[in-house]
Scaffold this motif. Structure first.
Motif, short mmCIF file in Angstrom:
data_model
loop_
_atom_site.label_atom_id
_atom_site.label_comp_id
_atom_site.label_asym_id
_atom_site.label_seq_id
_atom_site.Cartn_x
_atom_site.Cartn_y
_atom_site.Cartn_z
N PHE A 23 0.82 -1.21 0.00
CA PHE A 23 0.00 0.00 0.00
C PHE A 23 0.85 1.27 0.00
N ASP A 24 2.18 1.12 0.16
CA ASP A 24 3.07 2.27 0.04
C ASP A 24 3.00 2.88 -1.36
N LYS A 25 2.60 2.07 -2.35
CA LYS A 25 2.41 2.58 -3.71
C LYS A 25 1.38 3.71 -3.71
N HIS A 26 0.33 3.54 -2.92
CA HIS A 26 -0.72 4.55 -2.84
C HIS A 26 -0.21 5.82 -2.16
N VAL A 27 0.63 5.62 -1.16
CA VAL A 27 1.22 6.78 -0.46
C VAL A 27 2.06 7.59 -1.44
N ALA A 28 2.88 6.89 -2.22
CA ALA A 28 3.74 7.58 -3.20
C ALA A 28 2.88 8.31 -4.24
N TYR A 29 1.81 7.68 -4.68
CA TYR A 29 0.93 8.32 -5.67
C TYR A 29 0.33 9.61 -5.09
N CYS A 30 -0.19 9.53 -3.88
CA CYS A 30 -0.79 10.71 -3.24
C CYS A 30 0.24 11.80 -2.99
N ARG A 31 1.45 11.41 -2.64
CA ARG A 31 2.52 12.38 -2.42
C ARG A 31 2.86 13.12 -3.71
N ASP A 32 2.89 12.38 -4.84
CA ASP A 32 3.32 12.96 -6.11
C ASP A 32 2.19 13.60 -6.92
N GLU A 33 0.96 13.35 -6.55
CA GLU A 33 -0.18 13.85 -7.32
C GLU A 33 -0.22 15.38 -7.44
N PRO A 34 0.10 16.15 -6.39
CA PRO A 34 0.10 17.61 -6.57
C PRO A 34 1.11 18.09 -7.61
N VAL A 35 2.25 17.41 -7.71
CA VAL A 35 3.25 17.76 -8.73
C VAL A 35 2.67 17.53 -10.12
N ALA A 36 1.95 16.41 -10.28
CA ALA A 36 1.31 16.11 -11.57
C ALA A 36 0.28 17.18 -11.92
N GLN A 37 -0.52 17.56 -10.95
CA GLN A 37 -1.54 18.60 -11.18
C GLN A 37 -0.89 19.93 -11.57
N ASP A 38 0.17 20.30 -10.87
CA ASP A 38 0.87 21.55 -11.20
C ASP A 38 1.44 21.48 -12.62
N PHE A 39 2.01 20.34 -12.97
CA PHE A 39 2.59 20.17 -14.30
C PHE A 39 1.51 20.33 -15.38
#
Length: 197
Positions: free
Chosen positions: A167-183
């Motif tokens: 489930f750490d995969k989900h943590v990484a996704y949530c952590r990186d999602e704001p960067v994706a949105q900004d991009f």
């Protein structure tokens, strides 16, 4: 004094000594008949008549129907509820896995096509982070574990505990999602590409 309430055990508990209460397993249904003054524990009774004190931290309140003629709780009600919850969990997990796979098939895989703008292709890892790995996890590993223990609801929690690190995969996704949105917001070519899809 609070009235008697029904609880489901959410964590295995092994009594240590006579004053510690009695042992229960995840999924057991108990009726609380008395509560400590500080609400830290409850005197509970199991369907088989055993009773003792349990910490409130291992109990989750549940609503069981009563037999209106006797005012008693029917054991088959808790079994039916448990089966319904497990069935809903399996169905929800299957649907979630299908939705994730749809995103992978419709949006992520086509990005390897040479006709896709280079700005999009070169930044697919920023945009989708590890979504493909999450989809694979849900569609292969987690759903199989949930289905395997569907007939043994008390073991179902162990599937999630055994896969805890996945489930750490989900943590990484949530952590990186704001960067994706900004991009996506800052890059017009990439944003326009996804807006027309």
């Amino acid at each position: 004094m609070r009235k008697a309430e029904n609880f489901v055990v959410v964590k295995d508990y092994t009594a240590e000594g006579e004053s510690a209460g009695f042992s229960v397993s995840v999924g057991d249904i108990v009726e609380a008949i008395e509560f400590a003054a500080d609400n830290s524990k409850a005197l509970v009774r199991k369907v088989d008549g055993k009773q003792g004190w349990l910490p409130m931290s291992i109990l989750m309140q549940t609503a069981l129907s009563e037999d209106t003629s006797t005012g008693q709780h029917k054991p088959e009600d808790s079994r039916f509820r448990r089966e319904a919850v497990v069935k809903e969990l399996v169905e929800t997990e299957e649907e979630f896995g299908r939705d994730l796979q749809l995103v992978v098939e419709r949006y992520l895989k086509p990005l390897d096509n040479p006709s896709v703008p280079r700005a999009v292709r070169d930044n697919k890892d920023i945009i989708f982070t590890n979504l493909k790995q999450i989809a694979e996890f849900h569609n292969t590993v987690l759903i199989e574990g949930v289905k395997y223990y569907a007939d043994q609801p008390r073991m179902l929690g162990k599937t999630f505990l055994r896969l805890e690190r996945d489930f750490d995969k989900h943590v990484a996704y949530c952590r990186d999602e704001p960067v994706a949105q900004d991009f996506l917001q800052s890059n017009n070519q990439v944003r326009e590409y996804f807006e027309v899809r």
